[in-house]
Design a protein around this motif. Sequence first.
Motif, PDB file in Angstrom:
ATOM      1  N   LYS A  47       0.820  -1.222   0.000  1.00  0.00           N
ATOM      2  CA  LYS A  47       0.000   0.000   0.000  1.00  0.00           C
ATOM      3  C   LYS A  47       0.852   1.269   0.000  1.00  0.00           C
ATOM      4  O   LYS A  47       0.442   2.295  -0.519  1.00  0.00           O
ATOM      5  CB  LYS A  47      -0.929   0.018   1.205  1.00  0.00           C
ATOM      6  CG  LYS A  47      -2.058  -0.972   1.101  1.00  0.00           C
ATOM      7  CD  LYS A  47      -2.962  -0.880   2.309  1.00  0.00           C
ATOM      8  CE  LYS A  47      -4.080  -1.896   2.209  1.00  0.00           C
ATOM      9  NZ  LYS A  47      -4.890  -1.919   3.428  1.00  0.00           N
ATOM     10  N   ALA A  48       2.032   1.199   0.577  1.00  0.00           N
ATOM     11  CA  ALA A  48       2.868   2.398   0.701  1.00  0.00           C
ATOM     12  C   ALA A  48       3.814   2.596  -0.472  1.00  0.00           C
ATOM     13  O   ALA A  48       4.387   3.670  -0.614  1.00  0.00           O
ATOM     14  CB  ALA A  48       3.681   2.317   1.991  1.00  0.00           C
ATOM     15  N   PHE A  49       3.965   1.598  -1.323  1.00  0.00           N
ATOM     16  CA  PHE A  49       5.013   1.638  -2.337  1.00  0.00           C
ATOM     17  C   PHE A  49       4.899   2.824  -3.286  1.00  0.00           C
ATOM     18  O   PHE A  49       5.866   3.559  -3.489  1.00  0.00           O
ATOM     19  CB  PHE A  49       5.014   0.317  -3.124  1.00  0.00           C
ATOM     20  CG  PHE A  49       6.342  -0.016  -3.709  1.00  0.00           C
ATOM     21  CD1 PHE A  49       7.401  -0.330  -2.881  1.00  0.00           C
ATOM     22  CD2 PHE A  49       6.547  -0.001  -5.072  1.00  0.00           C
ATOM     23  CE1 PHE A  49       8.646  -0.638  -3.408  1.00  0.00           C
ATOM     24  CE2 PHE A  49       7.769  -0.317  -5.596  1.00  0.00           C
ATOM     25  CZ  PHE A  49       8.826  -0.639  -4.765  1.00  0.00           C
ATOM     26  N   TRP A  50       3.731   3.037  -3.870  1.00  0.00           N
ATOM     27  CA  TRP A  50       3.589   4.131  -4.834  1.00  0.00           C
ATOM     28  C   TRP A  50       3.699   5.505  -4.198  1.00  0.00           C
ATOM     29  O   TRP A  50       4.394   6.375  -4.737  1.00  0.00           O
ATOM     30  CB  TRP A  50       2.288   3.976  -5.636  1.00  0.00           C
ATOM     31  CG  TRP A  50       2.509   3.029  -6.771  1.00  0.00           C
ATOM     32  CD1 TRP A  50       2.227   1.696  -6.800  1.00  0.00           C
ATOM     33  CD2 TRP A  50       3.134   3.323  -8.021  1.00  0.00           C
ATOM     34  NE1 TRP A  50       2.631   1.157  -7.979  1.00  0.00           N
ATOM     35  CE2 TRP A  50       3.180   2.134  -8.765  1.00  0.00           C
ATOM     36  CE3 TRP A  50       3.657   4.478  -8.578  1.00  0.00           C
ATOM     37  CZ2 TRP A  50       3.725   2.070 -10.040  1.00  0.00           C
ATOM     38  CZ3 TRP A  50       4.194   4.407  -9.851  1.00  0.00           C
ATOM     39  CH2 TRP A  50       4.229   3.220 -10.571  1.00  0.00           C
ATOM     40  N   PRO A  51       3.054   5.767  -3.057  1.00  0.00           N
ATOM     41  CA  PRO A  51       3.267   7.081  -2.441  1.00  0.00           C
ATOM     42  C   PRO A  51       4.743   7.337  -2.094  1.00  0.00           C
ATOM     43  O   PRO A  51       5.239   8.444  -2.274  1.00  0.00           O
ATOM     44  CB  PRO A  51       2.405   7.031  -1.170  1.00  0.00           C
ATOM     45  CG  PRO A  51       1.357   6.025  -1.467  1.00  0.00           C
ATOM     46  CD  PRO A  51       2.002   5.009  -2.355  1.00  0.00           C
ATOM     47  N   LEU A  52       5.426   6.295  -1.635  1.00  0.00           N
ATOM     48  CA  LEU A  52       6.841   6.457  -1.306  1.00  0.00           C
ATOM     49  C   LEU A  52       7.665   6.727  -2.558  1.00  0.00           C
ATOM     50  O   LEU A  52       8.564   7.567  -2.564  1.00  0.00           O
ATOM     51  CB  LEU A  52       7.353   5.214  -0.573  1.00  0.00           C
ATOM     52  CG  LEU A  52       6.816   5.034   0.843  1.00  0.00           C
ATOM     53  CD1 LEU A  52       7.053   3.620   1.341  1.00  0.00           C
ATOM     54  CD2 LEU A  52       7.435   6.026   1.789  1.00  0.00           C
ATOM     55  N   ALA A  53       7.375   6.007  -3.636  1.00  0.00           N
ATOM     56  CA  ALA A  53       8.117   6.203  -4.888  1.00  0.00           C
ATOM     57  C   ALA A  53       7.838   7.588  -5.475  1.00  0.00           C
ATOM     58  O   ALA A  53       8.755   8.270  -5.954  1.00  0.00           O
ATOM     59  CB  ALA A  53       7.752   5.109  -5.891  1.00  0.00           C
ATOM     60  N   LEU A  54       6.586   8.010  -5.437  1.00  0.00           N
ATOM     61  CA  LEU A  54       6.243   9.342  -5.958  1.00  0.00           C
ATOM     62  C   LEU A  54       6.916  10.447  -5.149  1.00  0.00           C
ATOM     63  O   LEU A  54       7.305  11.480  -5.697  1.00  0.00           O
ATOM     64  CB  LEU A  54       4.729   9.539  -5.972  1.00  0.00           C
ATOM     65  CG  LEU A  54       3.973   8.749  -7.038  1.00  0.00           C
ATOM     66  CD1 LEU A  54       2.476   8.831  -6.815  1.00  0.00           C
ATOM     67  CD2 LEU A  54       4.351   9.230  -8.433  1.00  0.00           C
ATOM     68  N   ALA A  55       7.059  10.219  -3.845  1.00  0.00           N
ATOM     69  CA  ALA A  55       7.701  11.223  -2.991  1.00  0.00           C
ATOM     70  C   ALA A  55       9.146  11.479  -3.407  1.00  0.00           C
ATOM     71  O   ALA A  55       9.671  12.567  -3.174  1.00  0.00           O
ATOM     72  CB  ALA A  55       7.650  10.780  -1.531  1.00  0.00           C
TER      73      ALA A  55
ATOM     74  N   PHE B 248      12.142   9.507   2.370  1.00  0.00           N
ATOM     75  CA  PHE B 248      10.826   8.860   2.453  1.00  0.00           C
ATOM     76  C   PHE B 248      10.744   7.703   1.457  1.00  0.00           C
ATOM     77  O   PHE B 248      10.370   6.587   1.808  1.00  0.00           O
ATOM     78  CB  PHE B 248       9.759   9.916   2.166  1.00  0.00           C
ATOM     79  CG  PHE B 248       8.360   9.511   2.491  1.00  0.00           C
ATOM     80  CD1 PHE B 248       7.949   9.378   3.808  1.00  0.00           C
ATOM     81  CD2 PHE B 248       7.434   9.303   1.491  1.00  0.00           C
ATOM     82  CE1 PHE B 248       6.640   9.030   4.120  1.00  0.00           C
ATOM     83  CE2 PHE B 248       6.134   8.954   1.787  1.00  0.00           C
ATOM     84  CZ  PHE B 248       5.731   8.809   3.102  1.00  0.00           C
ATOM     85  N   GLY B 249      11.125   7.970   0.217  1.00  0.00           N
ATOM     86  CA  GLY B 249      11.060   6.949  -0.821  1.00  0.00           C
ATOM     87  C   GLY B 249      12.125   5.876  -0.674  1.00  0.00           C
ATOM     88  O   GLY B 249      11.894   4.707  -0.985  1.00  0.00           O
ATOM     89  N   PHE B 250      13.305   6.253  -0.203  1.00  0.00           N
ATOM     90  CA  PHE B 250      14.386   5.285  -0.056  1.00  0.00           C
ATOM     91  C   PHE B 250      14.028   4.227   0.982  1.00  0.00           C
ATOM     92  O   PHE B 250      14.514   3.093   0.912  1.00  0.00           O
ATOM     93  CB  PHE B 250      15.687   6.000   0.317  1.00  0.00           C
ATOM     94  CG  PHE B 250      16.912   5.177   0.089  1.00  0.00           C
ATOM     95  CD1 PHE B 250      17.328   4.891  -1.201  1.00  0.00           C
ATOM     96  CD2 PHE B 250      17.642   4.688   1.156  1.00  0.00           C
ATOM     97  CE1 PHE B 250      18.456   4.126  -1.422  1.00  0.00           C
ATOM     98  CE2 PHE B 250      18.776   3.921   0.950  1.00  0.00           C
ATOM     99  CZ  PHE B 250      19.183   3.634  -0.347  1.00  0.00           C
ATOM    100  N   ALA B 251      13.173   4.562   1.913  1.00  0.00           N
ATOM    101  CA  ALA B 251      12.711   3.578   2.891  1.00  0.00           C
ATOM    102  C   ALA B 251      12.023   2.413   2.184  1.00  0.00           C
ATOM    103  O   ALA B 251      12.208   1.249   2.571  1.00  0.00           O
ATOM    104  CB  ALA B 251      11.766   4.235   3.898  1.00  0.00           C
ATOM    105  N   ALA B 252      11.248   2.690   1.144  1.00  0.00           N
ATOM    106  CA  ALA B 252      10.587   1.622   0.389  1.00  0.00           C
ATOM    107  C   ALA B 252      11.617   0.735  -0.293  1.00  0.00           C
ATOM    108  O   ALA B 252      11.488  -0.494  -0.303  1.00  0.00           O
ATOM    109  CB  ALA B 252       9.641   2.219  -0.655  1.00  0.00           C
TER     110      ALA B 252
END
Length: 177
Positions: free
Chosen positions: A29-37, A82-86
């Motif tokens: 669920k978090a992958f796309w918001p994290l990648a977009l960030a 934020f995104g690197f966490a994903a």
Amino acid sequence: LVNGTMGVVGIILGGIAGGLTVSRLGLRKAFWPLALAMHIPNLLYVWAAKALPTIAGGATPIEVMFAPISWIAFVDQFGYGFGFAAYMVYLMWVAQRGKFQTSHYAIGTGLGALCITTAGLLSGQLLSHFQRVSEGAGYFPFFITVIFFSLPGMLMLLLIPLDEHEGRDIKITEIAD
């Protein structure tokens, strides 16, 4: 002051927020918001390339911290953290499969670092090209190109498996054939 303060604070807070987001929502669920960030802050650099915000000479550290370019650096680094966490959570998920978990994690980390280094080298060449070809255009065409170059990587996210059962149905005999 801009990168050393606002950038560092941004990446630390972004990494913490990304980790919390993944732990609460799960990676799927978090992958796309994290990648977009990671990529949306590029739009701020496009704006900055057009608007050319400045910091007055002799500005105090407080004035520098509240300058638009400082907030762009903060948002950029926050989004990266934020995104690197994903990426890190996905890498750990992939690496925990099989017998050579530490090796898989090290290889994944090395490939990630290679991609980051290669992107840095290529971006320097791209910027030099734009400065030679379009005199007076500044960074604007460069950052527009950066946005377009980020699209294939974002589209590749559609192909990576996030379900634990995807890819596990393959039999060893199928790989040998």
